[in-house]
Design a protein around this motif. Structure first.
Motif, mmCIF file in Angstrom:
data_model
loop_
_atom_site.group_PDB
_atom_site.id
_atom_site.type_symbol
_atom_site.label_atom_id
_atom_site.label_comp_id
_atom_site.label_asym_id
_atom_site.label_seq_id
_atom_site.Cartn_x
_atom_site.Cartn_y
_atom_site.Cartn_z
ATOM 1 N N LEU A 692 -80.282 -7.853 -20.562
ATOM 2 C CA LEU A 692 -80.155 -8.122 -19.135
ATOM 3 C C LEU A 692 -79.233 -9.310 -18.868
ATOM 4 C CD1 LEU A 692 -83.851 -7.554 -17.984
ATOM 5 C CD2 LEU A 692 -81.916 -5.968 -17.894
ATOM 6 N N SER A 693 -79.249 -10.302 -19.744
ATOM 7 C CA SER A 693 -78.313 -11.418 -19.590
ATOM 8 C C SER A 693 -76.879 -10.945 -19.777
ATOM 9 C CB SER A 693 -78.639 -12.528 -20.594
ATOM 10 O OG SER A 693 -79.884 -13.127 -20.297
ATOM 11 N N ALA A 694 -76.673 -10.056 -20.736
ATOM 12 C CA ALA A 694 -75.334 -9.504 -20.947
ATOM 13 C C ALA A 694 -74.889 -8.695 -19.732
ATOM 14 C CB ALA A 694 -75.322 -8.638 -22.202
ATOM 15 N N LEU A 695 -75.834 -7.965 -19.121
ATOM 16 C CA LEU A 695 -75.521 -7.206 -17.912
ATOM 17 C C LEU A 695 -75.082 -8.160 -16.792
ATOM 18 C CD1 LEU A 695 -75.686 -4.211 -16.942
ATOM 19 C CD2 LEU A 695 -77.948 -4.773 -16.018
ATOM 20 N N ASN A 696 -75.797 -9.258 -16.664
ATOM 21 C CA ASN A 696 -75.424 -10.274 -15.673
ATOM 22 C C ASN A 696 -74.020 -10.804 -15.930
ATOM 23 O OD1 ASN A 696 -76.243 -12.633 -13.685
ATOM 24 N ND2 ASN A 696 -75.449 -13.620 -15.509
ATOM 25 N N ASN A 697 -73.680 -11.068 -17.203
ATOM 26 C CA ASN A 697 -72.370 -11.619 -17.537
ATOM 27 C C ASN A 697 -71.242 -10.646 -17.214
ATOM 28 O OD1 ASN A 697 -73.616 -13.934 -18.423
ATOM 29 N ND2 ASN A 697 -73.613 -13.330 -20.583
ATOM 30 N N VAL A 698 -71.505 -9.363 -17.383
ATOM 31 C CA VAL A 698 -70.501 -8.361 -17.009
ATOM 32 C C VAL A 698 -70.222 -8.445 -15.515
ATOM 33 C CG1 VAL A 698 -70.119 -5.886 -16.724
ATOM 34 C CG2 VAL A 698 -70.950 -6.774 -18.915
ATOM 35 N N ALA A 699 -71.261 -8.574 -14.720
ATOM 36 C CA ALA A 699 -71.074 -8.666 -13.267
ATOM 37 C C ALA A 699 -70.290 -9.915 -12.891
ATOM 38 C CB ALA A 699 -72.433 -8.661 -12.570
ATOM 39 N N VAL A 700 -70.555 -11.004 -13.576
ATOM 40 C CA VAL A 700 -69.806 -12.238 -13.295
ATOM 41 C C VAL A 700 -68.316 -12.018 -13.525
ATOM 42 C CG1 VAL A 700 -69.440 -14.636 -13.978
ATOM 43 C CG2 VAL A 700 -71.766 -13.738 -13.840
ATOM 44 N N SER A 701 -67.972 -11.387 -14.653
ATOM 45 C CA SER A 701 -66.561 -11.128 -14.942
ATOM 46 C C SER A 701 -65.944 -10.200 -13.910
ATOM 47 C CB SER A 701 -66.415 -10.535 -16.346
ATOM 48 O OG SER A 701 -66.831 -11.455 -17.337
ATOM 49 N N LEU A 702 -66.662 -9.174 -13.522
ATOM 50 C CA LEU A 702 -66.150 -8.248 -12.512
ATOM 51 C C LEU A 702 -65.888 -8.958 -11.188
ATOM 52 C CD1 LEU A 702 -68.488 -5.187 -13.206
ATOM 53 C CD2 LEU A 702 -66.029 -5.301 -13.662
ATOM 54 N N ARG A 703 -66.805 -9.821 -10.805
ATOM 55 C CA ARG A 703 -66.634 -10.550 -9.541
ATOM 56 C C ARG A 703 -65.404 -11.450 -9.606
ATOM 57 N NH1 ARG A 703 -70.950 -13.587 -9.658
ATOM 58 N NH2 ARG A 703 -72.258 -11.777 -9.268
ATOM 59 N N LEU A 704 -65.216 -12.138 -10.716
ATOM 60 C CA LEU A 704 -64.055 -13.013 -10.860
ATOM 61 C C LEU A 704 -62.748 -12.221 -10.866
ATOM 62 C CD1 LEU A 704 -65.547 -15.412 -13.537
ATOM 63 C CD2 LEU A 704 -64.888 -16.071 -11.217
ATOM 64 N N LEU A 705 -62.810 -10.981 -11.313
ATOM 65 C CA LEU A 705 -61.629 -10.122 -11.306
ATOM 66 C C LEU A 705 -61.348 -9.531 -9.926
ATOM 67 C CD1 LEU A 705 -62.186 -8.289 -14.700
ATOM 68 C CD2 LEU A 705 -60.180 -9.674 -14.119
ATOM 69 N N GLY A 706 -62.249 -9.787 -8.987
ATOM 70 C CA GLY A 706 -62.056 -9.252 -7.639
ATOM 71 C C GLY A 706 -62.584 -7.848 -7.457
ATOM 72 N N TRP A 707 -63.307 -7.317 -8.431
ATOM 73 C CA TRP A 707 -63.865 -5.963 -8.359
ATOM 74 C C TRP A 707 -65.279 -6.074 -7.775
ATOM 75 C CZ3 TRP A 707 -62.292 -4.541 -14.072
ATOM 76 C CH2 TRP A 707 -60.890 -4.459 -14.133
ATOM 77 N N TYR A 708 -65.339 -6.286 -6.485
ATOM 78 C CA TYR A 708 -66.607 -6.615 -5.853
ATOM 79 C C TYR A 708 -67.569 -5.432 -5.810
ATOM 80 C CZ TYR A 708 -63.919 -10.693 -4.286
ATOM 81 O OH TYR A 708 -63.141 -11.825 -4.234
ATOM 82 N N ARG A 709 -67.054 -4.229 -5.590
ATOM 83 C CA ARG A 709 -67.953 -3.060 -5.550
ATOM 84 C C ARG A 709 -68.593 -2.831 -6.911
ATOM 85 N NH1 ARG A 709 -63.307 -1.291 -3.007
ATOM 86 N NH2 ARG A 709 -63.433 -1.019 -0.727
ATOM 87 N N GLU A 710 -67.774 -2.933 -7.958
ATOM 88 C CA GLU A 710 -68.302 -2.728 -9.310
ATOM 89 C C GLU A 710 -69.316 -3.822 -9.662
ATOM 90 O OE1 GLU A 710 -64.306 -0.828 -8.970
ATOM 91 O OE2 GLU A 710 -65.227 -2.724 -8.359
ATOM 92 N N ALA A 711 -69.013 -5.070 -9.285
ATOM 93 C CA ALA A 711 -69.944 -6.176 -9.551
ATOM 94 C C ALA A 711 -71.267 -5.946 -8.834
ATOM 95 C CB ALA A 711 -69.324 -7.496 -9.112
ATOM 96 N N LEU A 712 -71.184 -5.427 -7.603
ATOM 97 C CA LEU A 712 -72.401 -5.145 -6.837
ATOM 98 C C LEU A 712 -73.288 -4.144 -7.566
ATOM 99 C CD1 LEU A 712 -73.884 -5.503 -4.030
ATOM 100 C CD2 LEU A 712 -72.717 -3.382 -3.371
ATOM 101 N N ASP A 713 -72.697 -3.085 -8.093
ATOM 102 C CA ASP A 713 -73.481 -2.062 -8.788
ATOM 103 C C ASP A 713 -74.179 -2.646 -10.023
ATOM 104 O OD1 ASP A 713 -72.686 -0.207 -6.932
ATOM 105 O OD2 ASP A 713 -71.024 0.577 -8.149
ATOM 106 N N VAL A 714 -73.445 -3.450 -10.787
ATOM 107 C CA VAL A 714 -74.024 -4.015 -12.012
ATOM 108 C C VAL A 714 -75.104 -5.040 -11.669
ATOM 109 C CG1 VAL A 714 -73.526 -5.308 -14.117
ATOM 110 C CG2 VAL A 714 -71.911 -3.579 -13.311
#
Length: 1013
Positions: A692-714
């Motif tokens: 679950l921590s790794a899942l959180n880290n993926v969302a952080v990277s997505l958000r920083l990349l500007g992929w807000y929809r994908e970050a929201l899903d994760v």
């Protein structure tokens, strides 16, 4: 008749007020100040006259000179008053009969002691003021002076408060060493220190007492606390030899001040500093920081406010940190002689002079030497001969601070100890493998007997011998016993703690046989390892680690191969990370890495575990460059040695991704985080906390990349899983909810985000406390949600803190600076929001001050080309535009646009936002074509990346319409504007501030918002 009292009356021509001269020993200054205040409040004129008693002036002459003083003479009688000089009771009896006897009415006296005083003092008819309350003492004082007693009205709020009644303690009194009844001299120094602090402006009352080792800085500070403590409501003593100990002991003041905090001492520390700064609930406070020899370690945490701070230090560099300096010199000749004669009454004055000269007037050395000479048959001349002969000349000179005489004198004293109680020397040597200062000797007694060297078994198992050894050391001032509640020590002896001076510590440590050295250090290492609380992430156990940590270096734990000792090092590093002690942790990790590479080899498994802790600390402190290099080396080695799917390799890889995010390398971080997530899912399953921590880290990277929809899903997956497998108020669940609400807000779904974030803040305040970093992050996001919804100062405080954006922004920034520090990444996020809000709402000075600081700090933290630095410059360009610096603003925003595009790409939302601002500046500077070209490109990219109705896209469309009007393309401008306004109505509503502003044809802008990495 003889002995009759007479009322106080004016003396001398034209005296407008009745006069009383108060004659007192410096030791009793607090009594003199209280008495003077009580008399002055009743309209009397008071003269304070401190008693000086130079040995070369006959006592009768001194008392006759006293009769020249104005008005009636009020003597504050104490054993100290009669001991100055020192003078014998016979001298005093003779002088008092001769001087006071013929004219007793000229003199009055009050007694502030229960100790024996010369019999002839009865002629002064002193009235006792001890063992009673202030009101009764005042009544007796006035009666002795034949003055009527009428209670005084209390001063009005904010009015001058008089000195506290000396027999009463301050409301808060903590860990101050007991008063040294042999303290001598230093009167001019007390006057200087007192006046420097008294005349300091609020916030500047910091005084550093500096001087060489053994000169008596600590003793002076302790005497100051006792002498002037009655003028304060709070007196608190802190061992400041290390940052860890300083933080912990200052934090222990929180409950004494009545502050409502959690158990975590970082939270307590922040509350204490804030309370002292505001002067609430106490404005008259004295904080003493003892042994602060490294200003860089603690200067940023020295409280400011209406109170006073006294620092003792060998380091004069405190002058560079808002502190006045006052040097504590060696004793003057008369002070040395007076001290020696009180310490060793059998010595004559000429002998005391000889000894003082031979020992170079150093107080610590005078104390130790005179103490045992008084019990010895050796004459001073014989002792000085020994000094001249250089007995035990093998003693090493350990510091330029130490006089040469000390080394020989110490050898003589050590021989004396060895001849009387040899075990005391063993105990003393053992103590030098702890840090100097307070020694937790109780830890030693917990070591099993079968693990002790033979010569220590009897010492540890025989309580009588143990106490005899400690008392022998105490008798000759080698150690002292102090009450030390803060450290939480169990009794060392008779309910006390053992204190070893730094100077003695270093000398003894050097003068030790190698066989003892190895055996003793092993004992202390085992004692520290046995005291390991074993759970460094539990705040309730942090006090135990804070007690252990200062001793690691002196016990040379990094030189041990014992697995338990090495585990202690790891646990201390983990404790330093989770408690925010980054600097101390980094230093320990650096030393450990160097030592263990030599001891264990560069590829030993413990090296890679150590690297994990080290990189965590570096990352926590924002040093992403160093942490990335170490993480990458660990990843490469562990992958080659253990394979891709090894759990330690995956842990190191997850850390590397965090470093890359901090460096602005988001694509690389995302690739690694995604791979780590897949591996954890395969090895551990979906429900493991690491997955679950790794899942959180993926969302952080997505958000920083500007992929807000994908970050929201994760983030939604992580949030729902944590709610299911953890609990609703678990810190990780709270964190996931904040992340999910941030994603919603970044997508323009403000109402949904606000609803989730509002509930989350309530839960976070209940579960973690108002000042927890996650609570601050939640409140920050709540403020932004409401701000983006168009709400400005509409909500009132509902009882659990501010609700409207303005108050939330201000509160979060203030607490962030206090809780996390001014340069912490999250604090810079909060400061950015506050600056942008201030700019829009007309406080341009605050906005500019904050913005300049943010840019400067990002320039230090990040290399050129980092997106955070580009974004901060883009925000600052808007401020420059508002104050009329158009050319500078234009150049800066163009620079930021180029840097942002290079860092994250031309279509990233951050780049689109900077482009929106840059097109406005081009238009303002007259480059209409360039503005229209840029705004047109920005609209196209925004629609592709974010969609037509995202708030940022809508802003770019409104801006493009303005640029088309500038090109005289009215038809197209009208078309673009009407479509944008229609979408604004549908998306945000017709009454939203953005919609209203667009209808008024106000050009939109964009604020860069740095994200957590």
């Amino acid at each position: 008749m003889s002995g009759a009292r007479k009322p106080v009356e004016p003396t001398g021509k034209g005296a407008a007020k009745q006069t009383v001269t108060i004659h007192f020993a410096g030791f009793n200054r607090a009594w003199a100040a209280w008495i003077g205040d009580r008399l002055e409040r009743r309209g009397l004129r008071v003269v304070h006259l401190r008693w000086e008693s130079p040995a070369d002036v006959p006592l009768v002459d001194l008392l006759n000179d006293l009769k020249l003083a104005e008005g009636r003479i009020l003597i504050v009688v104490s054993d100290w008053y009669f001991q100055l000089g020192p003078r014998t009771h016979e001298e005093w009896n003779e002088a008092l009969r001769e001087v006071v006897g013929p004219d007793p009415a000229r003199f009055a006296a009050v007694s502030v002691t229960t100790a024996a005083v010369p019999a002839a003092a009865a002629v002064l008819a002193p009235v006792g003021l001890t063992n009673m309350g202030a009101e009764e003492a005042e009544r007796r004082l006035l009666d002795r002076l034949d003055l009527p007693y009428e209670p005084l009205a209390e001063p009005a709020a904010g009015g001058r408060r008089g000195p506290r009644f000396p027999a009463s303690m301050p409301d808060v009194w903590g860990a101050v060493p007991r008063r040294n009844t042999r303290f001598t001299g230093r009167e001019p120094l007390f006057n200087d220190a007192y006046n420097l602090l008294l005349n300091s402006e609020p916030g500047t009352g910091v005084l550093t007492l500096h001087g060489m080792s053994g000169v008596g800085k600590t003793q002076f500070a302790a005497e100051y606390a006792h002498r002037f403590g009655s003028e304060y409501d709070v007196v608190w003593w802190v061992n400041a030899e290390s940052r860890v100990t300083y933080r912990r002991q200052l934090a222990e003041l929180a409950p004494k001040l009545g502050l409502q905090t959690g158990q975590e001492y970082g939270e307590r520390l922040r509350a204490v500093r804030d309370s002292l700064r505001r002067g609430e609930p106490y404005s008259r406070w004295l904080l003493i920081l003892d042994g602060a020899d490294e200003p860089d370690q603690i200067w940023d945490m020295v409280p400011s406010g209406p109170g006073h701070v006294i620092i003792t230090s060998r380091n004069p560099e405190w002058s560079e940190h808002n502190s006045r300096l006052l040097e504590v010199p060696v004793y003057a000749r008369d002070e040395s002689v007076a001290f020696i004669r009180r310490r060793a009454p059998r010595l004559t004055e000429p002998e005391a002079e000889q000894l003082a000269e031979a020992l170079e007037h150093l107080p610590l050395l005078l104390d130790q030497t005179a103490g045992w000479l008084n019990d010895s048959d050796m004459s001073v001349a014989e002792y000085i001969d020994l000094l001249d002969e250089g007995v035990d000349s093998h003693v090493v000179k350990v510091s330029a601070d130490f006089p040469l005489a000390f080394q020989t004198a110490w050898s003589i004293l050590l021989n004396k100890l060895r001849d009387t109680v040899p075990e005391s020397v063993d105990l003393l040597r053992l103590c030098t493998f702890f840090a100097p200062g307070f020694i937790p000797v109780r830890l030693l007694r917990d070591v099993p007997s079968d693990e002790l060297p033979e010569q220590l078994v009897r010492l540890f198992n025989d309580p009588l011998l143990w106490n005899r050894a400690i008392n022998q050391l105490r008798t000759y001032s080698v150690v002292r016993l102090e009450s030390h509640e803060i450290a939480g020590d169990e009794p060392a002896s008779s309910g006390e703690s053992l204190y070893l001076h730094r100077m003695v510590h270093q000398i003894v440590h050097k003068d030790m046989p190698d066989t003892d050295r190895q055996e003793f250090v092993d004992v202390v290492r085992r004692a520290l390892a046995a005291a390991d609380p074993r759970r460094p992430t539990e705040p309730d156990l942090w006090q135990g680690y804070a007690e252990i940590a200062p001793h690691l270096k002196h016990a040379d734990v990094l030189g041990s191969r014992d697995p338990q000792v090495q585990r202690l090092v790891f646990n201390c590093l983990r404790y330093m990370y989770v408690s925010g002690e980054y600097r101390s942790g980094i230093k320990l990790a650096e030393r450990a890495l160097k030592a263990w590479r030599e001891l264990l080899g560069a590829s030993h498994p413990r090296i890679w575990e150590l690297t994990y802790h080290y990189t965590n600390l570096l990352r926590g402190g924002g040093d992403y460059v160093r942490s990335e290099a170490l993480s990458r080396a660990a990843v490469d080695h562990l992958r080659e040695e253990r394979g891709h799917q090894d759990l330690e390799h995956l842990r190191a890889a997850a850390g590397l991704a965090g470093d890359l995010r901090g460096l602005g390398r988001y694509d690389e971080a995302q690739h690694i985080s995604q791979w780590v997530l897949g591996s954890y899912r395969e090895l551990l399953g979906e429900q493991d906390s690491r997955t679950l921590s790794a899942l959180n880290n993926v969302a952080v990277s997505l958000r920083l990349l500007g992929w807000y929809r994908e970050a929201l899903d994760v983030d939604k997956q992580a949030m729902e899983a944590r709610r299911q497998f953890l609990r609703a108020r678990h810190p990780y669940t709270i964190h996931s909810e904040i992340s999910y609400a941030i994603d919603l807000r970044l997508l323009g779904r403000y109402a949904e985000a606000e609803s989730i974030q509002s509930k989350n803040v309530h839960e976070s305040r209940l579960a973690l406390g108002r000042d927890h970093p996650r609570t601050l992050k939640g409140e920050y996001n709540l403020a932004l949600c409401r701000y983006r919804m168009g709400e400005r100062d509409r909500r009132r405080d509902r009882g659990d803190g501010p609700q409207e954006p303005a108050a939330l922004f201000a509160s979060v920034l203030e607490r962030g600076e206090r809780v996390l520090g001014e340069t912490h990444p999250d604090t810079l996020v909060f400061a950015t929001a506050q600056s942008c809000y201030a700019r829009e709402h007309g406080d341009i000075d605050l906005a500019r001050e904050l913005s300049e600081a943010i840019v400067a700090r990002y320039e230090v933290l990040h290399a050129d080309g980092h997106p955070f630095l580009a974004g901060a410059r883009a925000n600052h360009a808007l401020i420059l535009r508002n104050v009329g610096e158009r050319e500078h603003s234009h150049a800066l925003v163009e620079q930021a646009l180029a840097e942002m595009a290079e860092a994250v790409g031309e279509s990233h939302p951050w780049t689109l936002g900077v482009a929106l601002n840059a097109s406005a500046l081009r238009n303002l500077m007259g480059d209409v074509e360039g503005a229209a070209e840029l705004s047109g490109q920005t609209v196209t990219r925004a629609i592709d990346w974010l969609g037509r109705t995202h708030p940022l896209t809508l802003s770019t469309r409104v801006a493009h319409a303005a640029d088309l009007r500038g090109l005289r393309d009215r038809r197209q401008a009208e078309k673009v504007e009407q479509e944008a306004l229609s979408d604004l109505d549908a998306t945000l509503g017709s009454k939203h501030s953005h919609t209203v502003s667009a209808r008024a044809r106000n050009r939109p802008y964009w604020d860069f918002e740095p994200q957590s990495t």
